[in-house]
Design a protein around this motif. Sequence first.
Motif, PDB file in Angstrom:
ATOM      1  N   PHE A   1      -4.850  -0.034  -1.174  1.00 46.18           N
ATOM      2  CA  PHE A   1      -4.764   1.151  -2.042  1.00 46.18           C
ATOM      3  C   PHE A   1      -6.015   1.246  -2.924  1.00 46.18           C
ATOM      4  CE2 PHE A   1      -0.879   3.680  -2.136  1.00 46.18           C
ATOM      5  CZ  PHE A   1      -0.064   3.003  -1.249  1.00 46.18           C
TER       6      PHE A   1
ATOM      7  N   PRO B   1      -5.083   6.349  -1.755  1.00 44.81           N
ATOM      8  CA  PRO B   1      -3.645   6.446  -1.441  1.00 44.81           C
ATOM      9  C   PRO B   1      -3.322   6.824   0.009  1.00 44.81           C
ATOM     10  CG  PRO B   1      -4.337   8.196  -2.938  1.00 44.81           C
ATOM     11  CD  PRO B   1      -5.503   7.287  -2.791  1.00 44.81           C
TER      12      PRO B   1
ATOM     13  N   TRP C   1      -4.755   6.066   2.971  1.00 47.11           N
ATOM     14  CA  TRP C   1      -4.741   4.892   3.850  1.00 47.11           C
ATOM     15  C   TRP C   1      -3.755   3.854   3.353  1.00 47.11           C
ATOM     16  CZ3 TRP C   1      -6.509   5.845   8.324  1.00 47.11           C
ATOM     17  CH2 TRP C   1      -7.552   6.757   8.487  1.00 47.11           C
TER      18      TRP C   1
ATOM     19  N   TRP D   1      -0.783   4.416   1.830  1.00 47.23           N
ATOM     20  CA  TRP D   1       0.575   4.754   2.262  1.00 47.23           C
ATOM     21  C   TRP D   1       0.733   4.553   3.770  1.00 47.23           C
ATOM     22  CZ3 TRP D   1       4.045   4.551  -1.173  1.00 47.23           C
ATOM     23  CH2 TRP D   1       3.845   5.021  -2.465  1.00 47.23           C
ATOM     24  N   PHE D   2      -0.312   4.926   4.503  1.00 43.31           N
ATOM     25  CA  PHE D   2      -0.302   4.767   5.965  1.00 43.31           C
ATOM     26  C   PHE D   2      -0.010   3.293   6.317  1.00 43.31           C
ATOM     27  CE2 PHE D   2      -2.411   7.661   9.246  1.00 43.31           C
ATOM     28  CZ  PHE D   2      -1.582   7.234  10.246  1.00 43.31           C
ATOM     29  N   SER D   3      -0.771   2.393   5.675  1.00 46.81           N
ATOM     30  CA  SER D   3      -0.618   0.956   5.971  1.00 46.81           C
ATOM     31  C   SER D   3       0.751   0.454   5.533  1.00 46.81           C
ATOM     32  CB  SER D   3      -1.689   0.137   5.245  1.00 46.81           C
ATOM     33  OG  SER D   3      -2.941   0.596   5.600  1.00 46.81           O
TER      34      SER D   3
ATOM     35  N   ASP E   1       3.446   1.704   7.952  1.00 50.13           N
ATOM     36  CA  ASP E   1       3.274   0.889   9.181  1.00 50.13           C
ATOM     37  C   ASP E   1       3.938  -0.469   9.016  1.00 50.13           C
ATOM     38  OD1 ASP E   1       1.804   2.372  10.894  1.00 50.13           O
ATOM     39  OD2 ASP E   1       0.040   1.070  10.894  1.00 50.13           O
TER      40      ASP E   1
END
Lengths: 465, 54
Positions: free
Chosen positions: A130, A135, A137, A139-141, A144
Amino acid sequence: MNGMPAINNRGHTYARIQKSTKKPNRPRPSEICIRHPGEMILEFWASLFYKYRRLIKWLSLYLALAGPGIIVMIADNDAGGITTYAATGAKFGFSFIWFVILLGPIAYVVQEMTVRLGAVTKRGHAEAIFDAFGPFWGWFSLIDLGIVNFLTLVTEFIGMTAALNIFGVPPLVTVIGVSALMIAIVMYGRYWTWEKIVLLFCTLNLIYIPAALIVRPDYNQVMGGLMPAFPYGFNGEVFFFLMANIGTTIAPWMIFFQQSSVVDKGMTEKDIPFGKLDTAIGAIFTILVAVFCIILTGSLLFKPGGTDIESAADAARAIIGSQPLVGTALAIGLFDAGLLGAICISLASSWAMGEVLGWAHSINNKLSEAPMFYAFYFLSLLGAGIIVLLPGAPLVLITLFVQVIAVTLLPAALVFLIVLLNNEELMGKYKNTLFQNVLGFSIILMIIILSTLYALSVLFPEVFK
Amino acid sequence: MVQEWIGKVKEINHKYSQPRLHMTPLVKASLLALRIYLIILVMILVYKFYLVVR
């Protein structure tokens, strides 16, 4: 200069430089001290004692700092891992031992980076993403990780219920009992205590080593498995098994877990060498367990053409008839592997959520101090337990597919890890070397190529027959 | 409850709105392409899972 020290334009005295560079005079014969042999022996023992004290001090320090690396590596041989190794041994015999050994250094390269990142930034991996990438990438991570971790947690419960079912324990009792045990371990309130209990479970994971030795494998054939080869060609099934084996050895949760663990333990830059050693020892143990598990099922279940086994529990059941001790060891090992995996994976998710959402997120916190952290931990256990109890769910298939999904998503996590490790402002002198980057990107490339080949074999099965 | 969570997410987005690493548009596009590619691979896996279960 007449004895006055020469002053250069920076204000340094040449005299001092001359003094430091002056060659020492040889002692004159009258100055040579003839030492008594007793004195020399005493000096020898004193130096030996000094080295022993230093070793003990170093070992004490290592033992105090050991934990995250060994735990993450051995927990990596979780229920899904043991199932994958057992299935690999039964299907391909000893043919892929070399491949599994190759995964040891790969796992070390990846996990060693998390030690440095955690010790230098004092931040967990989710928070580091973060902070560094923003944010989107982040939230994506996190999403996942959340999905893959939850699926993996389900596979741990599948393994544990199947293992205890061999001894007649109903799945409901296993789910309730294990959840209660895991809650008790975490709620004890100290990272130190939690770590030592988990290390005890790690020791039990080594049960596959004596179990494989008991069956007296054909060592000539085992040695043959050390030679890199693909005796079963390149087809969808081989790709699937290779990917499942990678997925059991390196997984996204491990990156998040070890970094958060290093931070929770309070390791700093000066502890990095110990963290690296800890990780290396863990990598050796994880590969030893994997290899011996393959040797075990390869010796007892493999037949020409390959034997398909449904799960590690099925392998244990099949073996118990002829080798009760070995079959029981396999079942106990599977339960322990599931328990270890479940403890670490649920914590990895809770740590990651806590870091990002700003909850208190340390095992050192009491329940009242970190209610959301513990609530998330309990709820993930509860959710995974409920799925396992659903009647008719294809549990074994879920286990193998989750390993493959985990490895497919791994390159994204690895790219972020390597980019973070290359940031000089963040890492200072602990940033990645060129060699480490080449290794890291080679791992990413290998995983992407294998994932692509497997996807192609699914879409065009006739090409890879 | 939902409002509270939305507020929390907004707060986090604001907190990390200035990322430490500055990526060029090309790097951002590459990362996004990699993510999308991996998600497609996972969807193929899910399709295979469906085929096997069926």
